[in-house]
Design an enzyme around this catalytic site. Sequence first.
Site, PDB file in Angstrom:
ATOM      1  N   CYS A  81       0.848  -1.192   0.000  1.00 32.28           N
ATOM      2  CA  CYS A  81       0.000   0.000   0.000  1.00 32.28           C
ATOM      3  C   CYS A  81       0.887   1.246   0.000  1.00 32.28           C
ATOM      4  O   CYS A  81       1.817   1.341   0.798  1.00 32.28           O
ATOM      5  CB  CYS A  81      -0.903   0.026   1.230  1.00 32.28           C
ATOM      6  SG  CYS A  81      -2.157  -1.269   1.241  1.00 32.28           S
ATOM      7  N   CYS A 160      -3.224  -8.284   7.600  1.00 32.54           N
ATOM      8  CA  CYS A 160      -3.136  -7.343   6.481  1.00 32.54           C
ATOM      9  C   CYS A 160      -4.519  -6.764   6.273  1.00 32.54           C
ATOM     10  O   CYS A 160      -5.501  -7.504   6.129  1.00 32.54           O
ATOM     11  CB  CYS A 160      -2.650  -8.043   5.215  1.00 32.54           C
ATOM     12  SG  CYS A 160      -2.751  -6.999   3.730  1.00 32.54           S
ATOM     13  N   TYR A 313      -8.324 -11.854 -25.070  1.00 35.10           N
ATOM     14  CA  TYR A 313      -7.658 -11.989 -23.768  1.00 35.10           C
ATOM     15  C   TYR A 313      -8.718 -12.357 -22.709  1.00 35.10           C
ATOM     16  O   TYR A 313      -8.771 -11.767 -21.632  1.00 35.10           O
ATOM     17  CB  TYR A 313      -6.954 -10.703 -23.343  1.00 35.10           C
ATOM     18  CG  TYR A 313      -6.051 -10.072 -24.372  1.00 35.10           C
ATOM     19  CD1 TYR A 313      -4.704 -10.434 -24.471  1.00 35.10           C
ATOM     20  CD2 TYR A 313      -6.524  -9.088 -25.242  1.00 35.10           C
ATOM     21  CE1 TYR A 313      -3.866  -9.831 -25.402  1.00 35.10           C
ATOM     22  CE2 TYR A 313      -5.695  -8.488 -26.175  1.00 35.10           C
ATOM     23  CZ  TYR A 313      -4.362  -8.863 -26.253  1.00 35.10           C
ATOM     24  OH  TYR A 313      -3.532  -8.262 -27.175  1.00 35.10           O
ATOM     25  N   GLU A 334      -8.213 -16.929 -25.727  1.00 33.64           N
ATOM     26  CA  GLU A 334      -7.245 -16.881 -24.630  1.00 33.64           C
ATOM     27  C   GLU A 334      -6.094 -17.842 -24.937  1.00 33.64           C
ATOM     28  O   GLU A 334      -6.308 -18.917 -25.497  1.00 33.64           O
ATOM     29  CB  GLU A 334      -7.928 -17.268 -23.317  1.00 33.64           C
ATOM     30  CG  GLU A 334      -7.020 -17.506 -22.136  1.00 33.64           C
ATOM     31  CD  GLU A 334      -6.182 -16.289 -21.778  1.00 33.64           C
ATOM     32  OE1 GLU A 334      -4.972 -16.485 -21.570  1.00 33.64           O
ATOM     33  OE2 GLU A 334      -6.731 -15.182 -21.708  1.00 33.64           O
ATOM     34  N   ASP A 382      -9.069  -7.072 -22.888  1.00 33.94           N
ATOM     35  CA  ASP A 382      -8.545  -6.902 -21.524  1.00 33.94           C
ATOM     36  C   ASP A 382      -7.142  -7.498 -21.495  1.00 33.94           C
ATOM     37  O   ASP A 382      -6.923  -8.578 -20.938  1.00 33.94           O
ATOM     38  CB  ASP A 382      -9.471  -7.607 -20.527  1.00 33.94           C
ATOM     39  CG  ASP A 382      -9.041  -7.380 -19.077  1.00 33.94           C
ATOM     40  OD1 ASP A 382      -8.137  -6.549 -18.846  1.00 33.94           O
ATOM     41  OD2 ASP A 382      -9.595  -8.046 -18.194  1.00 33.94           O
ATOM     42  N   CYS A 409      -5.137  -2.345 -17.305  1.00 36.79           N
ATOM     43  CA  CYS A 409      -4.575  -2.288 -15.950  1.00 36.79           C
ATOM     44  C   CYS A 409      -3.332  -1.414 -15.901  1.00 36.79           C
ATOM     45  O   CYS A 409      -2.677  -1.329 -14.856  1.00 36.79           O
ATOM     46  CB  CYS A 409      -4.258  -3.693 -15.439  1.00 36.79           C
ATOM     47  SG  CYS A 409      -3.065  -4.608 -16.431  1.00 36.79           S
TER      48      CYS A 409
END
Length: 543
Positions: A81, A160, A313, A334, A382, A409
């Site tokens: 983080c 966590c 994907y 894929e 993706d 991403c």
Amino acid sequence: MIKKNDLFEAEITAMTAEGSGICRADGMAVFVPGTAVGDRCVVRVVKVLKKYAFGRLEELLTPSPDRTTPDCPIAGPCGGCVYRHITYEAELKIKTQRVRDALERIGGFENIPMEPILGAPSRTRYRNKCQLPIGLSKNGEMQMGFYAVNSHRIIDTHTCLLQPEVFDRAAEAFRAWQKLSGESIYDEAAHSGVLRHLYMRCGEKSGEVLVCIVANGAKLHGEDLLVKMLREAVPEITGIVLNINRERTNVVLGRELRTLWGKPTIRDTLCRLEFEISPHAFYQVNRTQAEALYNKAAEYAGLTGAETLLDLYCGTGTIGLSMASRAKKLIGAEIIPSAVENARKNAAHNHVTNAEFLCGDAKDAARILYERGERPDVIVIDPPRKGCDAAVITTIAAMRPTRVVYVSCDPATLARDLKQFTAEDYNIEAVTPVDMFPGTAHVETVVLLSRETNPLTVEVRMEVETGEVKEHPTYKRIQEYVQEKYGFKVHTAYIAEVKRMVGLDMHKAPNAVEQRKHEYHPCPPEKVEAIKDALRHFGLIAE
């Protein structure tokens, strides 16, 4: 010129993509972890490179209004983080700006149609998967937790805040079992010892829990005791499995699985579909935000039930299957065979009968589909963090889908790929950042690209009166003319604005909206004249 160990006062004015604050000393950018925009602080220089340096927060003089007390004691050394010291509102602003900056600086886009970021309902306990590396401490005891930043040094962790509390209970039971059983700890350098990772998954909706012990061997000392202790500590547990990984590798899971108790999979529900999840299967780690992302992707896809949808994907098929009921036909592609098999099983399990899944990389799959005459109306992509292969984008454009929905991403590779899509005559209609991983530096983005029928395609028309064949130029050709003659770029939106200005016919895109969701800046006068010149050059308006 600054040098190592220098101390200086500065104000943090920006953030990097990795979550470090940026200040300046002697004209050089200095990156300082654990700071916030607006902090006035004393910084110690720890490393100096040719064009930038790294610093450490030595003293906080005046805190930023965005600052808050970190709720995790190991957030700094762990490094997972990077935003636990600022408010969530500030984190969302930083992530939105990161996407915007990438599109402007790397893609060269202006007037980006950015929608508000989809923030998460909670910054804590949202992950449904946890992988804890196991090692030996200096005093010879087992330690288990997360790797420190840029290292393989384990930060021993007993809780966590990103993981559900049930994982903490399972991990403590596993620690207690190891002490009683004396099972050996894997040594990465010597490739000896047994225990490598503790790997856990849970179903947010189902509540099912799977515990997987990754071992350098096919058997553990005290397996029955391990099962007993885990079941007592975690009544929710539905399966305990041993994963055998004897390879000298950093890859967590090996290929072999042996069930010690229960079943080797868990179930969970995503977008009203039920998925069977094995240790190897891909599944979004933040189910709640995955639904938000998929719903936005479905909104952008604009399916009516008459379209062929291609999901490149596709992984285990989650995005495509979530939209299958709104499409005439779904095709998924894929490269990982096991993922394709999972996608087919997921389709059968959810009674999806209009889906087909192919095994192959996106480039080959797209080419094969193109050659067999498939012309999808909508394509969802993706890709992994590295983005799309240029040949994939070229083939997608050749298929001429009305809409492309790009789920990314990584904002940098997204910006690079969008640049090629616009060169292939696609417009960016909408961009939505999605915070899938609160507290971390990561941000997802969903983008809608569309092709208009008239201005974005080459049209060859027969003039009725003269019989002359005229080629009507694409926006790309107009952009190239302006760039070559005037030395600057013009956005497709500016070309459309000038075409309307001079009275040229404009066909409305089928997915056009009546009111923009973002501020639009009119085309500057010098670009208006350059575009008019191009239109005269191509014979679209009179001299």
